[in-house]
Design a protein around this motif. Structure first.
Motif, PDB file in Angstrom:
ATOM      1  N   SER A  38     -13.294 -21.163  -7.632  1.00 42.55           N
ATOM      2  CA  SER A  38     -13.223 -21.987  -6.414  1.00 42.55           C
ATOM      3  C   SER A  38     -13.844 -21.248  -5.229  1.00 42.55           C
ATOM      4  N   ARG A  42     -17.490 -21.974  -3.003  1.00 35.86           N
ATOM      5  CA  ARG A  42     -17.439 -22.164  -1.549  1.00 35.86           C
ATOM      6  C   ARG A  42     -18.270 -21.101  -0.830  1.00 35.86           C
ATOM      7  N   SER A 187      -5.775 -33.216  -4.196  1.00 34.90           N
ATOM      8  CA  SER A 187      -7.056 -32.701  -4.672  1.00 34.90           C
ATOM      9  C   SER A 187      -7.714 -31.827  -3.623  1.00 34.90           C
ATOM     10  N   ASP A 348      -4.877 -26.297 -13.001  1.00 43.23           N
ATOM     11  CA  ASP A 348      -5.790 -25.784 -14.029  1.00 43.23           C
ATOM     12  C   ASP A 348      -5.062 -24.954 -15.091  1.00 43.23           C
TER      13      ASP A 348
HETATM   14  C1  S3P Z   1     -10.790 -27.081  -7.459  1.00 45.00           C
HETATM   15  C2  S3P Z   1      -9.799 -28.028  -7.322  1.00 45.00           C
HETATM   16  C3  S3P Z   1      -9.100 -28.628  -8.469  1.00 45.00           C
HETATM   17  C4  S3P Z   1      -9.277 -27.807  -9.733  1.00 45.00           C
HETATM   18  C5  S3P Z   1     -10.693 -27.375  -9.932  1.00 45.00           C
HETATM   19  C6  S3P Z   1     -11.199 -26.559  -8.769  1.00 45.00           C
HETATM   20  C7  S3P Z   1     -11.454 -26.572  -6.243  1.00 45.00           C
HETATM   21  O1  S3P Z   1      -9.633 -29.915  -8.700  1.00 45.00           O
HETATM   22  O2  S3P Z   1      -8.839 -28.534 -10.845  1.00 45.00           O
HETATM   23  O3  S3P Z   1     -10.810 -26.606 -11.117  1.00 45.00           O
HETATM   24  O4  S3P Z   1     -12.177 -25.567  -6.322  1.00 45.00           O
HETATM   25  O5  S3P Z   1     -11.262 -27.166  -5.174  1.00 45.00           O
HETATM   26  P1  S3P Z   1      -9.037 -31.226  -7.963  1.00 45.00           P
HETATM   27  O6  S3P Z   1      -9.289 -31.072  -6.532  1.00 45.00           O
HETATM   28  O7  S3P Z   1      -9.790 -32.389  -8.549  1.00 45.00           O
HETATM   29  O8  S3P Z   1      -7.592 -31.266  -8.334  1.00 45.00           O
END
Ligand code: S3P
Length: 461
Positions: A38, A42, A187, A348
């Protein structure tokens, strides 16, 4: 042992369609997991919209992060990637900033990565660029209405395929109109898409979440000079506000280890009868550490120690992400009840937590997992099929899972459905199951953890 412990597909890049895992007598050693996926996404995206040079150390080097790096380059930044010698990547990104993005020549390929597609859609919405974002068959099946609607409400042109699925063509506009948006499902991707669009909006953009999600975007934007406030409203919702119109500052940073990758080793250590593993430099951000706290609640002998390696607040710049070394030892687990807010916080890690639950005394319930049906695969169906094949007592009813344990798992054939988290979960199961465990389509592990099968062999003692 006459046969190698992991056969065929032992290296995740191999063409073999299956990997066979044999049980381990003992698990021991020290591991370094890939940089947080993540945060890596970013960091690359924010480097694109910041004028100047940004260095990113310890980035995850899975296929998803590489998709993002490719798109950053396609939008006009210079991207230099080098191996950091630790299984990760170092990036040097030079960009002319949000105003200097180039219109890409072709479709922007997000591969398997929902984070790339949703966050780039938000980022591009507030720039004077038109681009089409697309991906593989799994990504083309994932719902996008959740970002299409708020981005349209802000004034961006967004065209999706039937059923609001990718490909997605985004026609950016600057300035966008600020909105006050309540996300329909918990999310971080939706929240982040709106916040990134908010950079190019006039005034204050607000996102309200009934259940708080990972806050990397907020922390990383603040570190780059953007006013982002997080508060609770009277109804208990998390409100995140961003002021538009301020340029994003370029900065250097070091990415902490991915807690979602560490989770596989935490569960491996906890459920194996003779194990002691240390995982170095793992991100323990309060909005990402739910898997740690849930395992401790299940009785895991899990210790957090000060990280021996330099953390993200060392020389490479402070992005305010706490890190720790995690030590896990063989544990006697007990079943627990995991509610919807905890599911969102450990979204996750649910597949690997299900494996832990098969070895826990009593019943584990996981309630409100509906979002798992919309990940890289239908993870509720995939986890139930794979763990049942191994002998687990696991039931799914609507959005809820029930797992009764402990059950002695027996080697069987499982299928990752081309989903990295399922591939790694079934491979870890193979370390404690009797006989041979076969994981179908194991190469999917390389989406987030290219060295996974190598590490799995390294910790067999
Ligand atoms: C993530 C958010 C989650 C996660 C994904 C990574 C992120 O998804 O499952 O692996 O980096 O913001 P969702 O926002 O769809 O829940």
């Amino acid at each position: 042992m006459a046969v190698p412990a992991t056969r065929a597909g032992a290296t995740s890049a191999g063409p073999e369609p299956t990997a066979t895992i044999l049980p381990a007598r003992r698990l021991a050693g020290t591991l370094t997991v890939p940089g947080d996926k993540s945060i890596s996404h970013r960091a690359l995206m924010l480097a694109l919209v910041a004028e100047g040079e940004s260095r990113i150390e310890g980035a995850g080097d899975g296929a998803d992060v590489r998709s993002t790096a490719g798109i950053v380059a396609a939008l006009g930044a210079s991207v230099e990637r080098t191996d950091d010698g630790l299984g990760g990547a170092a990036y040097l990104v030079r960009s002319r900033g949000a105003g200097g993005l180039l219109e890409p020549r072709g479709t922007l390929d997000c591969g398997n990565s929902g984070t790339s597609l949703r966050l780039f859609a938000g980022l591009l919405a507030g720039t004077p660029v038109a681009a089409t974002l697309d991906g593989d068959a799994s990504l083309r099946g994932r719902p996008m209405a959740r970002i299409v609607e708020p981005l349209r409400a802000m004034g961006a042109g967004v065209v999706a395929a039937a059923g609001d699925r990718p490909p997605l063509t985004v026609r950016g506009r600057r300035p966008l109109s600020a909105i006050d948006w309540t996300t329909p499902v918990p999310s971080a991707q939706v929240k982040s898409a709106i916040l990134l669009a908010g950079l190019g909006a006039e005034g204050t953009t607000r996102v309200r979440e009934r259940v708080a999600t990972r806050d990397h975007s907020e922390r990383m934007l603040r570190a780059r000079g953007i006013a982002v406030r997080s508060t609770m409203d009277g109804g208990g919702a998390m409100v995140v506000e961003i002021e538009g119109g301020t340029p994003v500052r370029a900065m250097d940073e070091r990415v902490p280890g991915d807690p979602s990758a560490a989770a596989f080793w935490l569960v491996a250590g906890a459920i194996h009868p003779d194990a002691e593993l240390r995982i170095g430099n793992v991100g323990v951000n309060p909005t990402r550490r739910a898997v740690i706290d849930l395992l401790v609640r299940m009785g895991a002998r899990l210790e957090e120690a000060a990280s021996a390696s330099p953390g993200p607040d060392a020389t490479a710049g402070d992005i305010g992400e706490p890190v720790a070394d995690l030590i896990i030892r063989s544990s006697s687990l007990r079943g627990i009840d995991i509610g919807p807010a905890e599911v969102a916080a450990a979204i996750d890690e649910v597949p690997i937590l299900c494996l832990a639950a098969t070895q826990a005394e009593g019943r584990t319930t996981i309630r409100g997992g509906g979002e798992l049906r919309h990940k890289e695969s239908d993870r509720l169906a995939g986890i139930v099929a794979g763990l049942r094949a191994l002998g687990a007592r696991i039931e799914v009813e609507g959005e809820d899972l029930t797992i009764d344990g402990p059950v002695r798992l027996t080697g069987a054939t499982t299928d990752s459905l081309d989903d990295h988290r399922l591939a790694m979960t079934f491979a870890i199961a193979g370390l404690i199951a009797t006989g041979h465990t076969t994981v179908g389509r194991p190469a999917s592990a390389a989406i987030s953890y290219p060295g996974f099968f190598h590490d799995l062999e390294r910790i067999r003692a």
